[in-house]
Design an enzyme around this catalytic site. Structure first.
Site, mmCIF file in Angstrom:
data_model
loop_
_atom_site.group_PDB
_atom_site.id
_atom_site.type_symbol
_atom_site.label_atom_id
_atom_site.label_comp_id
_atom_site.label_asym_id
_atom_site.label_seq_id
_atom_site.Cartn_x
_atom_site.Cartn_y
_atom_site.Cartn_z
ATOM 1 N N CYS A 130 0.832 -1.206 0.000
ATOM 2 C CA CYS A 130 0.000 0.000 0.000
ATOM 3 C C CYS A 130 0.871 1.262 0.000
ATOM 4 O O CYS A 130 1.461 1.591 -1.012
ATOM 5 C CB CYS A 130 -1.000 -0.042 1.162
ATOM 6 S SG CYS A 130 -2.369 1.125 0.986
ATOM 7 N N HIS A 179 -3.812 -5.224 0.842
ATOM 8 C CA HIS A 179 -3.169 -5.662 2.080
ATOM 9 C C HIS A 179 -3.235 -7.190 2.178
ATOM 10 O O HIS A 179 -4.270 -7.728 2.557
ATOM 11 C CB HIS A 179 -3.866 -5.041 3.295
ATOM 12 C CG HIS A 179 -3.617 -3.580 3.419
ATOM 13 N ND1 HIS A 179 -2.556 -3.066 4.128
ATOM 14 C CD2 HIS A 179 -4.272 -2.515 2.900
ATOM 15 C CE1 HIS A 179 -2.570 -1.746 4.051
ATOM 16 N NE2 HIS A 179 -3.604 -1.386 3.309
ATOM 17 N N GLU A 204 -1.967 -9.036 4.335
ATOM 18 C CA GLU A 204 -2.132 -9.417 5.747
ATOM 19 C C GLU A 204 -3.574 -9.304 6.227
ATOM 20 O O GLU A 204 -3.926 -9.822 7.286
ATOM 21 C CB GLU A 204 -1.198 -8.573 6.633
ATOM 22 C CG GLU A 204 -1.623 -7.146 6.899
ATOM 23 C CD GLU A 204 -1.354 -6.165 5.778
ATOM 24 O OE1 GLU A 204 -1.574 -4.961 6.014
ATOM 25 O OE2 GLU A 204 -0.945 -6.574 4.660
#
Length: 195
Positions: free
Chosen positions: A75, A174, A176
């Site tokens: 990002c 993202h 994660e």
């Protein structure tokens, strides 16, 4: 494999560290560049603040990449690959020419799950077709075609989703926060750079 998450004021250090743990990789968090296999520039924050913080590390990051360190930008980390950003003053790493732009159409911020599809063959893409990833951003990278390997769409605006140039790999989404798909992509990426 040595993984270092660079602490430059981004706010998702815990979630990205946890994601690496879940794929059995210990990642160290540090505000200094060290000799590692993978240097991660994490993702939630302001471009101007991040560029000020990394300005003293700029040459070390570029030198590390020259010497074989892989760099993963997530990002905001991806945005730092470019020369600058409309988000505010500050210098990026300048790996790729161009300036990060503000989303002016569609959903702002672009937040939530978006279908992401390849535009070029990617060695670490583990899916037969596209996949769904979680996005949270109001700014996006310029579409420099030769370096864009995957894209997503935000109500008519095409978002470069994966950008690759040499040892620099950037994800606009993202991983994660993208459940099993995100972890699988991270795991596959690590397996490819381990070879």
């Amino acid at each position: 494999m040595k993984v270092l998450i660079l602490n430059y004021g981004a706010s998702n250090l815990f979630s990205i560290t946890s994601a690496f743990k879940r794929i059995n990789v210990e990642a160290k968090v540090s505000d200094e560049v060290e000799e590692v296999d993978l240097l991660v520039l994490p993702g939630v924050g302001n471009f101007s603040h991040a560029s000020r913080t990394i300005s003293r590390l700029r040459e070390k990051i570029l030198k590390a990449a020259e010497n074989g360190t892989n760099v993963l930008g997530i990002c905001l980390g991806l945005h730092l690959f470019f020369e600058g950003s409309e988000e505010g003053p500050g210098q990026g790493l300048g790996i790729i020419r161009g300036y990060v732009k503000k989303l002016n159409e569609g959903k702002v911020p672009h937040m939530g799950w978006s279908y992401t599809k390849l535009t070029q063959t990617l060695s670490f893409w583990p899916f037969k077709e596209g996949a769904w990833f979680y996005y949270a951003h109001s700014y996006y990278a310029p579409y420099v075609r030769e370096y864009v390997y995957a894209e997503a769409e935000n109500e008519g605006t095409i978002i470069p989703a994966i950008v690759v140039k040499e040892s620099f790999v950037g994800f606009q989404f993202h991983p994660e926060k993208s459940g099993e798909a995100g972890l699988l992509l991270l795991k596959q990426y690590l397996e490819v750079i381990r070879k």
